[in-house]
Design an enzyme around this catalytic site. Structure first.
Site: not given
Ligand code: UDX
Length: 454
Positions: A349, A157, A226, A230, A282, A159, A119, A342
């Site tokens: 991070r 993606l 992108k 996010n 992200c 994680e 990104t 998560k």
């Molecule tokens: C995110 C984007 O979803 C992805 O498309 C991008 O490429 C990278 O960033 P990621 O950071 O891996 O992915 O995790 P994601 O599942 O999106 O969750 C991000 C955070 O949001 C986590 O801390 C999760 O616990 C939190 N979350 C997610 C919530 O608090 N509530 C929700 O309903 C969903």
């Protein structure tokens, strides 16, 4: 095709190993010699479900090196190096810059298509191109005769489900103006776009997924797309968290509210889980970056700024609730379940656990932490000199606690034998930062349950 992946980090590994599974010859280049050595021995530097299995299935097509010697043979090269956040909110592009220098020194007359998958700030494709051309000219003492293409192909993606997302993405975005180049990239992704590959045994193709939508656009739109995705996901979470704060006061239940609004197709049910907010590599970085970029153009981003504010406030809110309940935390023992930002990842991070541990320790609490995957050394590095106890067994985190906080919703925490564990607790109270535990069960065992937004 011959593919090079520059940067064997999270995005690079997931993308590259997937492409190797789809019968491409994939060479990873990373400056971290130790990491390359480990990868050559089958040791992956990250924890991601399914990735190791995919590595094993694809290893004949995988190559790992720390130099650019074979770079010139590549048809397509992905830049997937880290772009961490700088203190001013902009992305740190030094790793990308480094990669461009090496590409310029090794590319053969524009033969290889360069793809920005990290990104990167808006306008980076042109910047990357100019740096590669500069390095090429310096090295060859002439201008590049062929046409160099730098394309934006952002990753989406998540994680924990990154392998699944690599094979079954919601969409593929290609930002490029050259039809021939687009054609080659579409070719590379064609098994995914057309869903005509045989998935690895441990991954099931989603029902009715016949093809993956392809968005072809210009480079700038792809780059902004992108950040927009996010930012939107971040604000969806902060929105529900903001409502959760009100729900808590008026006696409503945020989980029912989220379900109720999520059934409206215009809203959708995803990313409406209230809790202690988002973390990870992200959302924090990208929301800060889009705000910083917009400010260059004199544009304020009040909505995205508010999403960030609400998010980080949620980490304090849980501490306020603890104070409301315990009154004094000095000298009290607090157990923390879950450290990663998560579940199903060891990534720390911007993990809420870090802020929560630091603040509790600063307030004089004794903190015991547990995580099924995050290693002691990793969390110690993140919380500086703050003293806490890392325990290996879940039951140890319950030992004489005055309060327990669930920070990360790892599945194993739902299956805890609460009846047995409650006897270890001095004060039977659980703060569920993810609305994840079985509230009725806990209350039936006389354990006070405090969720978010209910
Ligand atoms: C995110 C984007 O979803 C992805 O498309 C991008 O490429 C990278 O960033 P990621 O950071 O891996 O992915 O995790 P994601 O599942 O999106 O969750 C991000 C955070 O949001 C986590 O801390 C999760 O616990 C939190 N979350 C997610 C919530 O608090 N509530 C929700 O309903 C969903």
């Amino acid at each position: 095709m011959k593919v090079v992946i520059i940067g064997a980090g999270y995005v690079g590994l997931c993308t590259g190993i997937t492409l190797a599974y789809l019968n491409n010859q994939v060479t990873f280049i990373d400056v971290d010699v130790k990491k390359i050595e480990k990868l050559n021995h089958g040791i992956l530097p990250i924890y991601e479900p399914g990735l190791k299995e995919l590595y094993e299935l694809s290893k004949n097509n995988l190559h790992f090196r720390s130099d650019y010697e074979t770079f010139s043979e590549a048809d397509i090269a992905f830049i997937t190096v880290g772009t961490p956040i700088r203190s001013d909110g902009f992305a740190d592009m030094s790793y990308v810059k480094d990669a461009t220098y090496h590409i310029g020194m090794n590319i053969l007359d524009g033969h290889t298509i360069i793809i920005n998958k990290s990104t990167v700030p808006i306008g980076s494709a042109d910047w990357v191109k100019s740096l590669i051309l500069d390095a090429y000219e310096k090295h060859n003492a002439r201008e590049m005769p062929g046409k160099l293409s730098v394309v934006s192909n952002p990753e989406f993606l998540k994680e924990g489900t990154a392998v699944y997302d690599s094979f079954f993405p919601n969409r593929i975005v290609i930002g490029c103006d050259d039809l021939n180049v687009i054609h080659k990239i579409v070719n590379l992704y064609s098994p995914i776009i057309n869903q005509n590959f045989v998935p690895p045994a441990f991954l099931k193709r989603p029902a009715n997924l016949a093809s993956v939508p392809l968005i072809k656009t210009n480079v700038i739109s792809a780059e902004l797309l992108k950040y927009t995705a996010n930012s939107y996901l971040s604000l969806k979470i902060s929105f529900i968290n903001e409502i959760a704060c009100l729900a808590e006061k008026v006696g409503a239940d945020i989980t029912t509210i989220a379900k109720g609004i999520g059934l409206d197709e215009r809203i959708g049910s995803e990313f409406l889980k209230a809790g202690i907010g988002w973390g990870g590599s992200c959302f924090g970085k990208d929301t800060a970056a889009i705000i910083a970029t917009a400010s260059d153009y004199g544009i304020d981003m009040p909505i995205i700024k508010a999403a960030r504010e609400v998010n980080y406030q949620m980490r304090d809110n849980i501490l306020t609730k603890i104070l409301d309940n315990l009154k004094i935390v000095k000298g009290k023992t607090i157990g923390i379940l879950g450290l990663s930002f998560k579940p199903d990842t060891d990534d720390l991070r911007d993990a809420p656990s870090i802020d929560i541990i630091k603040k509790l320790v600063a307030m004089g609490a004794k903190v015991n932490v547990h995580d099924p995957v995050v290693e002691e050394e990793s969390i110690r590095q993140k919380v500086d000199n703050h003293e806490f106890k890392y325990v290996n067994k879940i039951e140890e985190v319950f030992e004489k606690v005055d309060a327990l906080i669930l920070v990360t919703e790892w599945k194993i925490y739902r299956n805890i034998d609460w009846e047995k564990m409650r006897n270890r607790m001095t004060n039977k109270i659980v703060f569920d930062g993810r609305n994840f535990l079985d509230e009725n069960l806990l209350e039936s065992l006389d354990i006070k349950y405090v969720g978010v937004g209910k």
